[in-house]
Design a protein around this motif. Sequence first.
Motif, PDB file in Angstrom:
ATOM      1  N   ASP A  35     -39.360 -15.574  35.071  1.00 42.15           N
ATOM      2  CA  ASP A  35     -38.474 -16.544  34.430  1.00 42.15           C
ATOM      3  C   ASP A  35     -37.602 -15.869  33.375  1.00 42.15           C
ATOM      4  O   ASP A  35     -36.677 -16.491  32.862  1.00 42.15           O
ATOM      5  N   SER A  36     -37.895 -14.608  33.056  1.00 43.03           N
ATOM      6  CA  SER A  36     -37.110 -13.903  32.039  1.00 43.03           C
ATOM      7  C   SER A  36     -35.648 -13.832  32.462  1.00 43.03           C
ATOM      8  O   SER A  36     -35.331 -13.645  33.642  1.00 43.03           O
ATOM      9  N   GLY A  37     -34.766 -13.996  31.493  1.00 41.41           N
ATOM     10  CA  GLY A  37     -33.339 -13.927  31.804  1.00 41.41           C
ATOM     11  C   GLY A  37     -32.510 -14.645  30.749  1.00 41.41           C
ATOM     12  O   GLY A  37     -33.005 -15.074  29.702  1.00 41.41           O
ATOM     13  N   LEU A  38     -31.211 -14.761  31.026  1.00 45.21           N
ATOM     14  CA  LEU A  38     -30.267 -15.424  30.137  1.00 45.21           C
ATOM     15  C   LEU A  38     -30.037 -16.857  30.614  1.00 45.21           C
ATOM     16  O   LEU A  38     -29.720 -17.084  31.783  1.00 45.21           O
ATOM     17  N   TYR A  39     -30.190 -17.822  29.714  1.00 46.37           N
ATOM     18  CA  TYR A  39     -30.015 -19.239  30.036  1.00 46.37           C
ATOM     19  C   TYR A  39     -28.851 -19.800  29.233  1.00 46.37           C
ATOM     20  O   TYR A  39     -28.749 -19.565  28.024  1.00 46.37           O
ATOM     21  N   GLN A  40     -27.977 -20.551  29.920  1.00 47.21           N
ATOM     22  CA  GLN A  40     -26.829 -21.167  29.256  1.00 47.21           C
ATOM     23  C   GLN A  40     -26.648 -22.594  29.746  1.00 47.21           C
ATOM     24  O   GLN A  40     -26.911 -22.918  30.910  1.00 47.21           O
ATOM     25  N   CYS A  41     -26.189 -23.431  28.832  1.00 50.48           N
ATOM     26  CA  CYS A  41     -25.858 -24.814  29.199  1.00 50.48           C
ATOM     27  C   CYS A  41     -24.353 -24.922  29.394  1.00 50.48           C
ATOM     28  O   CYS A  41     -23.562 -24.305  28.685  1.00 50.48           O
ATOM     29  N   CYS A  42     -23.967 -25.698  30.377  1.00 54.07           N
ATOM     30  CA  CYS A  42     -22.553 -25.981  30.647  1.00 54.07           C
ATOM     31  C   CYS A  42     -22.350 -27.491  30.511  1.00 54.07           C
ATOM     32  O   CYS A  42     -23.054 -28.268  31.163  1.00 54.07           O
ATOM     33  N   ILE A  43     -21.418 -27.891  29.664  1.00 59.52           N
ATOM     34  CA  ILE A  43     -21.187 -29.305  29.365  1.00 59.52           C
ATOM     35  C   ILE A  43     -19.811 -29.711  29.894  1.00 59.52           C
ATOM     36  O   ILE A  43     -18.819 -29.032  29.642  1.00 59.52           O
ATOM     37  N   GLU A  44     -19.766 -30.822  30.610  1.00 58.93           N
ATOM     38  CA  GLU A  44     -18.488 -31.368  31.077  1.00 58.93           C
ATOM     39  C   GLU A  44     -18.471 -32.869  30.784  1.00 58.93           C
ATOM     40  O   GLU A  44     -19.269 -33.635  31.327  1.00 58.93           O
ATOM     41  N   LEU A  45     -17.553 -33.285  29.890  1.00 61.56           N
ATOM     42  CA  LEU A  45     -17.397 -34.703  29.573  1.00 61.56           C
ATOM     43  C   LEU A  45     -16.435 -35.355  30.548  1.00 61.56           C
ATOM     44  O   LEU A  45     -15.539 -34.690  31.095  1.00 61.56           O
TER      45      LEU A  45
END
Length: 336
Positions: A238-248
């Motif tokens: 599960d190691s790694g880079l996590y990012q959230c992407c937001i679209e309104l």
Amino acid sequence: MGRLPAPSIICFVFLVPSIAAGLGVQQLPPTASVLAGGSITLSCTFHSHNQTGTQVTWARGSQEAIVLDPDHPFYQGRLAKSQRNQQGRAEATVTLSELMERDTDLYHCYITHPQGEQAKGTGTTLTVTGRAVTEIPASCKRALVPYVGASAQKPAGLGVSQEPRSLHMTAGENMTLSCTFQNRHGSRAKIIWLRGSGEDLELDSNHPFYRGRLRVSRMDEHRQGKATLTLAELQERDSGLYQCCIELDRGETGMGGGTKLRVMRRNQSETGAAGERELCRVFGPLFYRAIISLSFVVLFSLGIILSLRPWNAVPVDPAVGAGSKPPPAPGQVSLI
């Protein structure tokens, strides 16, 4: 995918086509196209001559054979092999689940009989296709940017702050990531969590690897400008880079700065200490009971020994009677 360790690389340059043809190895399917997250089963049938000790090796690669090792971290928990013999024919299968795009390759089976006969399957060309980029918002289509921190990136006018910046977890623990953004009008928001560096991989709770482990925030929280991701029972991969992407729905988009997750295996000393504590919890009461029981046995045995031991008491003259002093010997003075 990077190349597997050198000991796992084998070159079958000694295979002779005429021998392979004589053994009649048939590999199915010749080609396969599977969506990421699915599974594939490859099959090889060959003449077994009712022999035991036939070895079947599965490998990938068109130029050099890389052995599929179920103990390798990349295949751990995803690879299953089987083999059965029936009426002079044998069938060997390998099933690869939780497919990724990096599993795309040419796969062969290699048969080695006890007498030294060897053969190679005709091969299976596997293609694993991922999610179409049109399903991901435009601001998230590009390759993920290098890790820059929790709030350094604020694209497309939508400020997104992601916490924490980095995490060091132990396998088996749970992690929670959060992203906050401006949603003054309570607009409907589409939240996509991405993982990886240099590729867009959307975290999907229906994916076999995440099923039962992944939980995301509700829509009412999104209207308040909050988004969370919880991943349970962490594994090393599960190691790694996590990012959230937001679209309104008003057209604003943005991405969090990212969280760098590192999952480490359980410390053996911690595991040992935990085991000792568990033993004390289970066997502690029994230990004390044994000590108490042993003490009673020792005391009881001591009492019996003392009761049987003869005493060196002064003899009593029946003529004098008990409780009287013996008369003095001649020449002795009796002091009263």
